[in-house]
Design a protein around this motif. Structure first.
Motif, PDB file in Angstrom:
ATOM      1  N   ILE A  68      84.521  23.562  69.192  1.00  0.00           N
ATOM      2  CA  ILE A  68      85.189  22.749  68.171  1.00  0.00           C
ATOM      3  C   ILE A  68      85.216  21.294  68.624  1.00  0.00           C
ATOM      4  O   ILE A  68      85.722  20.973  69.696  1.00  0.00           O
ATOM      5  CB  ILE A  68      86.621  23.257  67.933  1.00  0.00           C
ATOM      6  CG1 ILE A  68      86.569  24.699  67.418  1.00  0.00           C
ATOM      7  CG2 ILE A  68      87.349  22.364  66.940  1.00  0.00           C
ATOM      8  CD1 ILE A  68      87.933  25.324  67.229  1.00  0.00           C
ATOM      9  N   GLU A  69      84.683  20.425  67.786  1.00  0.00           N
ATOM     10  CA  GLU A  69      84.700  18.988  68.072  1.00  0.00           C
ATOM     11  C   GLU A  69      85.973  18.380  67.500  1.00  0.00           C
ATOM     12  O   GLU A  69      86.366  18.665  66.364  1.00  0.00           O
ATOM     13  CB  GLU A  69      83.467  18.330  67.449  1.00  0.00           C
ATOM     14  CG  GLU A  69      83.325  16.854  67.802  1.00  0.00           C
ATOM     15  CD  GLU A  69      82.037  16.257  67.302  1.00  0.00           C
ATOM     16  OE1 GLU A  69      81.857  15.035  67.479  1.00  0.00           O
ATOM     17  OE2 GLU A  69      81.210  16.998  66.723  1.00  0.00           O
ATOM     18  N   HIS A  70      86.629  17.549  68.290  1.00  0.00           N
ATOM     19  CA  HIS A  70      87.872  16.914  67.850  1.00  0.00           C
ATOM     20  C   HIS A  70      87.959  15.518  68.449  1.00  0.00           C
ATOM     21  O   HIS A  70      86.994  15.022  69.041  1.00  0.00           O
ATOM     22  CB  HIS A  70      89.079  17.770  68.234  1.00  0.00           C
ATOM     23  CG  HIS A  70      89.165  18.095  69.694  1.00  0.00           C
ATOM     24  ND1 HIS A  70      89.895  17.363  70.582  1.00  0.00           N
ATOM     25  CD2 HIS A  70      88.571  19.084  70.426  1.00  0.00           C
ATOM     26  CE1 HIS A  70      89.779  17.869  71.799  1.00  0.00           C
ATOM     27  NE2 HIS A  70      88.977  18.909  71.737  1.00  0.00           N
TER      28      HIS A  70
ATOM     29  N   ILE B 262      97.758  22.269  69.728  1.00  0.00           N
ATOM     30  CA  ILE B 262      97.220  21.326  68.745  1.00  0.00           C
ATOM     31  C   ILE B 262      98.084  20.075  68.787  1.00  0.00           C
ATOM     32  O   ILE B 262      99.308  20.146  68.662  1.00  0.00           O
ATOM     33  CB  ILE B 262      97.211  21.928  67.333  1.00  0.00           C
ATOM     34  CG1 ILE B 262      96.413  23.237  67.322  1.00  0.00           C
ATOM     35  CG2 ILE B 262      96.598  20.943  66.341  1.00  0.00           C
ATOM     36  CD1 ILE B 262      96.345  23.908  65.960  1.00  0.00           C
TER      37      ILE B 262
ATOM     38  N   ARG C 229      98.190  15.423  68.517  1.00  0.00           N
ATOM     39  CA  ARG C 229      97.624  14.196  67.941  1.00  0.00           C
ATOM     40  C   ARG C 229      98.042  13.021  68.810  1.00  0.00           C
ATOM     41  O   ARG C 229      99.159  12.966  69.323  1.00  0.00           O
ATOM     42  CB  ARG C 229      98.079  13.986  66.483  1.00  0.00           C
ATOM     43  CG  ARG C 229      99.543  13.734  66.322  1.00  0.00           C
ATOM     44  CD  ARG C 229      99.993  13.827  64.865  1.00  0.00           C
ATOM     45  NE  ARG C 229      99.396  12.856  64.005  1.00  0.00           N
ATOM     46  CZ  ARG C 229      99.856  11.633  63.791  1.00  0.00           C
ATOM     47  NH1 ARG C 229     100.938  11.214  64.446  1.00  0.00           N
ATOM     48  NH2 ARG C 229      99.260  10.812  62.962  1.00  0.00           N
TER      49      ARG C 229
ATOM     50  N   LEU D 233      93.326  20.925  71.124  1.00  0.00           N
ATOM     51  CA  LEU D 233      92.630  20.238  70.041  1.00  0.00           C
ATOM     52  C   LEU D 233      93.475  19.048  69.616  1.00  0.00           C
ATOM     53  O   LEU D 233      94.681  19.180  69.400  1.00  0.00           O
ATOM     54  CB  LEU D 233      92.416  21.174  68.849  1.00  0.00           C
ATOM     55  CG  LEU D 233      91.694  22.501  69.147  1.00  0.00           C
ATOM     56  CD1 LEU D 233      91.550  23.318  67.878  1.00  0.00           C
ATOM     57  CD2 LEU D 233      90.329  22.248  69.764  1.00  0.00           C
TER      58      LEU D 233
ATOM     59  N   PHE E 263      93.929  15.856  66.948  1.00  0.00           N
ATOM     60  CA  PHE E 263      93.572  15.231  65.686  1.00  0.00           C
ATOM     61  C   PHE E 263      94.149  13.822  65.665  1.00  0.00           C
ATOM     62  O   PHE E 263      95.282  13.606  66.074  1.00  0.00           O
ATOM     63  CB  PHE E 263      94.102  16.052  64.514  1.00  0.00           C
ATOM     64  CG  PHE E 263      93.466  17.403  64.394  1.00  0.00           C
ATOM     65  CD1 PHE E 263      92.309  17.579  63.654  1.00  0.00           C
ATOM     66  CD2 PHE E 263      94.003  18.501  65.062  1.00  0.00           C
ATOM     67  CE1 PHE E 263      91.707  18.819  63.560  1.00  0.00           C
ATOM     68  CE2 PHE E 263      93.408  19.742  64.973  1.00  0.00           C
ATOM     69  CZ  PHE E 263      92.252  19.911  64.215  1.00  0.00           C
TER      70      PHE E 263
ATOM     71  N   GLU F  24      92.246  16.887  57.150  1.00  0.00           N
ATOM     72  CA  GLU F  24      92.821  17.387  58.394  1.00  0.00           C
ATOM     73  C   GLU F  24      93.421  18.776  58.212  1.00  0.00           C
ATOM     74  O   GLU F  24      93.283  19.643  59.080  1.00  0.00           O
ATOM     75  CB  GLU F  24      93.882  16.420  58.917  1.00  0.00           C
ATOM     76  CG  GLU F  24      94.457  16.848  60.257  1.00  0.00           C
ATOM     77  CD  GLU F  24      95.319  15.779  60.880  1.00  0.00           C
ATOM     78  OE1 GLU F  24      96.502  16.079  61.157  1.00  0.00           O
ATOM     79  OE2 GLU F  24      94.823  14.650  61.091  1.00  0.00           O
TER      80      GLU F  24
ATOM     81  N   GLU G  56      90.615  21.142  58.302  1.00  0.00           N
ATOM     82  CA  GLU G  56      90.070  21.288  59.654  1.00  0.00           C
ATOM     83  C   GLU G  56      90.953  22.202  60.503  1.00  0.00           C
ATOM     84  O   GLU G  56      90.461  23.074  61.220  1.00  0.00           O
ATOM     85  CB  GLU G  56      89.937  19.915  60.306  1.00  0.00           C
ATOM     86  CG  GLU G  56      88.850  19.044  59.688  1.00  0.00           C
ATOM     87  CD  GLU G  56      88.850  17.636  60.254  1.00  0.00           C
ATOM     88  OE1 GLU G  56      89.748  17.345  61.089  1.00  0.00           O
ATOM     89  OE2 GLU G  56      87.990  16.842  59.882  1.00  0.00           O
TER      90      GLU G  56
ATOM     91  N   VAL H 132      90.200  26.053  62.177  1.00  0.00           N
ATOM     92  CA  VAL H 132      90.393  26.362  63.591  1.00  0.00           C
ATOM     93  C   VAL H 132      91.227  27.625  63.774  1.00  0.00           C
ATOM     94  O   VAL H 132      90.959  28.443  64.651  1.00  0.00           O
ATOM     95  CB  VAL H 132      91.078  25.168  64.305  1.00  0.00           C
ATOM     96  CG1 VAL H 132      91.558  25.572  65.688  1.00  0.00           C
ATOM     97  CG2 VAL H 132      90.125  23.994  64.391  1.00  0.00           C
TER      98      VAL H 132
END
Length: 630
Positions: free
Chosen positions: A353-355, A432, A434, A451, A453, A462, A465, A469
Motif C-alpha cells: 500500500i502506497e501512502h 492509521i 496523518r 499508513l 494519510f 481519502e 482509500e 485498506v
C-alpha cells in the motif's frame, strides 16, 4: 598495620587529591627511587614486578594495591611489561575526636589484594581521565570519584580476611556487572577485566548462578526498571536510559519479555496492587512466572556490602522481582487469551500500500486498528469499524459530534499523541495516522504496519482509500451516496429560508479573525454540497484560512456569517472570546449585512474539518441555523 584504626581514621577524614599518574614500564626497567610527596596508592593494572617502599619489598601481581606514607621512597622494577596508577593524596581529620595524624602515613607501608579489583580500576580510570581534562570542574569531579575509590578501598579492606584468599571469579563478575549497569557489557569485556578466559568465566558463572553473565546483566537491568516504575513517576524513556537502553522500542520489548507486560501496564497494575492491603509475597509465587534462580556463592556480596549467606533468598532485597505484579499480569494475559478467537489457518493476502510516508506491506484485513488522529477515527466509524485504540480528542476518546451509542465504549486511549510505548502496549494490527514525523513513523513501524494519510486532499477520496485498506470499499461507497442524499434533502429544505442573491462567509476566530477559502471545511459544505453563494473576492484564496481585518469585512458584506470561536483543543478560548466581544462593540461590525439581519451563526470548533461524520453533522447544523430562529 591496624586495619580497623586506619578505616576509622579515613572514614572521619576529608581528602585532597594532588595528582594521579598512569605509568607503564617495559620489561626489565626499574623506575628510579621517588620520594613520595604525600600519602600514595599504587594500583597494579597489569604485569608483574617488585616494589620497594621505605625499605620494604613487595611483589606486584594480581591487581594488588600498595600504600605508602609521605616521605617514603618508592622504587619499582618490572618483570614484564607493567602498568599501574600512582595516586597522590592527603587526608585530614574531619572531627575533633579523630586522630590528628594518619595511621596510614605513620605506619609501615602495606600491600593488599582487593577481592573486587575491577571496581578500583574503574574508579582509577575515571579519576585519571577526568584529571587530564584540567579545569576546576574536572578537578572537582576527579575528587568526587576519589571519594568513591576510597570508599571501595575501605569496604574491601574491612571485609578482607587476615590472609587474602583468591576472590571468587563469579563474585567478581557479578560485582562488575552491577557496577556497570548503564553500560553495554560484553562477555569478552568482563573476562578481560578479570583476567580470565571467556570459556572459564562462562562455565563458572552458569554453574553457580544458573544464568550466563549477559543474562544476569539483562535481569538486573529489568529489575531496576521495574522498581523505578513502581517507585517513581519518571518517564519510560528516562527509565530506559537509566538502565542502559537508549532504544526505547528494544527496552519495551525486553521489559515485556521479562515481566509479561509493557512498562505502562506494569506501572498501572503496580499502583493497583499497592492499594490491596496485606498481600503476602510468599503466596504470590506462581508457576506461571518463574525466573531462573540466582544460586549465589556462599559469601555473595550484596550491593550494600552485607554478606548473604547460603540459604538466603535467591536474590538480594535490592533485586527482588515484584512477584505480585507479575502474577496479576500473567492472570490478565491468560484471561485475555482465553477470550481470544482462534485465528484462521488460511494464509492472509499480502498487499503493498502506497501512502504519504512510503510503501507499507499489509497482511490481510486488520482486526485491531489504532487511529492516531481523531479524524481517522471519524472515517473508521463511517466505515462501520469499531477501532481498537485511538488518540484522544481534547483529552477524551469520544468524538463530541457523534452519538455515544455509535462509538466504541471499550476503545483504548493512546494519549493526545501516539507514542511508541502506547503502541507497544496496545499491540494493534495496523496504525492509521496523518501528519506524523518521520522518526515517529519509523518507531511505530516496528510495532505494526503504519499508513499515513496527508489529510489535505479530497476527503471523499481519502475515505475510499481507507476503505480499500480495511476491506470496506462497499461501505465507503454507500456512506458517500447516503451523504449526497442527505445534502440534497437539506438543500431542498433550506431553499425557502435563503433569499435570492444572499451570500455566505465562514470565519474562524482565534487570536485573529480569519476567512475560510470556499473550498475547505464548513465553507465547502455551504458552497459545494448545499449550493449556497459564497462572498465574492475569495475565490482565488490559496490558503485554507487567511487573516481578515475588521475594516475589510463590510467590503465582503456577507448576508450570513458562520463562525467558530476559539481553538478546537480547548473548551474555552478567552482570547478569541474577547476579540469577538470587542468587535461587536464597533460601528464597523454593526454595518455588516449579516449582523444587521441577525444572521451570525456560531458553530462548534470541530466544524473546520473535512471528515465524514463532521461533514454530516455540519449539514444538520447549517439546516438548524437557517431554518430555526436564533
Amino acid at each position: 598495620m591496624n586495619v580497623h584504626s586506619l578505616i576509622q581514621y579515613w572514614a572521619a577524614s576529608s581528602f585532597h587529591l594532588f595528582d594521579i599518574r598512569h605509568i607503564v614500564l617495559k620489561p626489565g626497567v626499574t623506575m628510579p627511587a621517588y620520594p613520595l610527596p604525600s600519602d600514595a596508592f599504587v594500583l597494579l593494572c597489569r604485569g608483574q614486578g617488585i616494589a620497594g617502599i621505605g625499605g620494604h619489598s613487595f611483589t606486584l601481581s594480581r591487581s594488588c594495591l600498595l600504600h605508602g606514607g609521605k616521605g617514603l621512597e618508592l622504587q619499582i622494577e618490572s618483570l614484564g611489561q607493567l602498568g599501574f596508577y600512582l595516586i597522590l593524596y592527603k587526608s585530614e581529620p574531619g572531627s575533633a575526636s579523630a586522630p590528628r595524624h594518619s595511621p596510614a602515613g605513620t605506619a609501615e607501608p602495606f600491600r593488599f589484594v582487593p577481592e573486587f579489583p575491577a571496581l578500583l580500576h574503574q574508579h582509577a580510570r575515571d579519576i585519571y581521565d577526568t584529571w587530564l581534562k584540567g579545569g576546576e570542574l574536572a578537578r572537582f569531579k576527579a575528587k568526587t570519584v576519589f571519594y568513591m575509590f576510597m570508599h571501595e578501598v575501605m569496604s574491601q579492606l574491612d571485609q578482607a580476611p587476615a590472609e587474602a584468599a583468591q576472590a571468587d571469579v563469579v563474585d567478581q563478575a557479578i560485582r562488575y556487572i552491577e557496577e556497570h549497569l548503564q553500560e553495554p557489557v560484553t562477555l569478552d569485556a568482563i573476562a578481560q577485566e578479570l583476567n580470565y578466559s571467556v570459556r572459564y568465566l562462562s562455565r563458572k558463572f552458569k554453574a553457580k548462578t544458573g544464568r550466563s553473565p549477559i543474562d544476569y546483566h539483562i535481569h538486573i537491568r529489568m529489575e531496576k526498571a521495574a522498581r523505578l516504575l513502581q517507585e517513581t513517576d519518571h518517564t519510560v524513556q528516562h527509565i530506559a536510559e537509566s538502565v542502559g537502553y537508549h532504544d526505547l522500542f528494544y527496552f519495551i520489548k525486553r521489559f515485556k519479555k521479562h515481566t509479561g507486560a509493557v512498562p505502562g501496564q506494569f506501572r498501572k497494575l503496580a499502583v493497583q496492587l499497592q492499594q490491596v492491603p496485606d498481600v503476602p509475597s510468599k503466596r504470590l509465587r506462581s508457576s506461571m512466572w518463574s525466573p531462573p534462580s540466582l544460586r549465589y556463592t556462599k559469601t555473595r556480596m550484596s550491593p550494600d556490602h552485607i554478606r548473604v549467606e547460603r540459604g538466603d533468598s535467591a536474590m538480594s532485597k535490592e533485586h527482588k522481582t515484584p512477584l505480585a505484579v507479575a502474577l496479576l499480569l500473567c492472570m490478565m494475559i491468560l484471561l485475555s487469551a482465553c477470550g481470544a478467537e482462534p485465528s484462521s489457518s488460511a494464509s492472509p493476502q499480502r498487499m503493498q500500500i502506497e501512502h504519504a510516508m512510503g510503501v507499507t506491506e499489509v497482511s490481510g484485513i486488520p482486526d485491531r486498528i489504532a487511529a492516531a488522529d481523531y479524524r481517522i477515527l471519524d472515517s473508521l466509524y463511517a466505515l462501520g469499524i469499531q477501532p481498537y485504540a485511538t488518540t484522544t480528542y481534547s483529552g477524551s476518546v469520544e468524538l463530541p459530534y457523534m452519538d455515544k451509542e455509535d462509538q466504541n465504549e471499550a476503545i483504548v486511549p493512546l494519549g493526545d499523541k501516539i507514542n511508541l510505548e502506547a503502541a507497544v502496549e496496545t499491540e494493534p494490527d495496523m496504525i492509521i495516522a496523518r501528519h506524523i514525523e518521520p522518526d515517529v513513523y519509523e518507531q511505530l513501524s516496528k510495532v505494526a504496519p503504519v499508513l499515513v494519510f496527508r489529510g489535505d486532499g479530497d476527503w471523499r477520496e481519502e475515505l475510499q482509500e481507507i476503505g480499500s485498506v480495511v476491506g470496506r470499499e462497499d461501505e465507503a461507497a454507500k456512506w458517500l451516496a447516503d451523504y449526497d442524499k442527505q445534502a440534497a434533502e437539506v438543500k431542498q429544505r433550506i431553499a425557502g429560508y435563503v433569499e435570492p442573491g444572499e451570500t455566505f462567509l465562514f470565519i474562524r476566530l482565534q487570536k485573529e479573525m480569519q476567512a475560510a477559502s470556499p473550498n475547505v471545511h464548513l465553507a465547502a459544505t455551504l458552497t459545494k454540497d448545499l449550493g449556497l453563494s459564497y462572498v465574492s473576492g475569495l475565490e482565488k484564496q490559496e490558503e485554507s484560512y487567511a487573516a481578515l481585518s475588521l475594516e475589510v469585512l463590510p467590503e465582503l458584506n456577507p448576508d450570513h456569517i458562520f463562525m467558530t470561536v476559539g481553538k478546537s483543543t480547548v473548551s474555552q478560548d478567552e482570547d478569541a472570546e474577547k476579540l469577538l466581544a470587542d468587535m461587536q462593540q464597533t460601528a464597523v461590525w454593526q454595518k455588516v449585512s449579516a449582523i444587521q439581519k441577525g444572521n451570525l451563526h456560531i458553530m462548534p470548533q470541530w466544524v473546520f474539518g473535512d471528515y465524514p461524520n463532521i461533514k454530516s453533522k455540519s449539514l444538520e447544523l447549517v439546516e438548524a441555523a437557517l431554518t430555526q430562529p436564533e
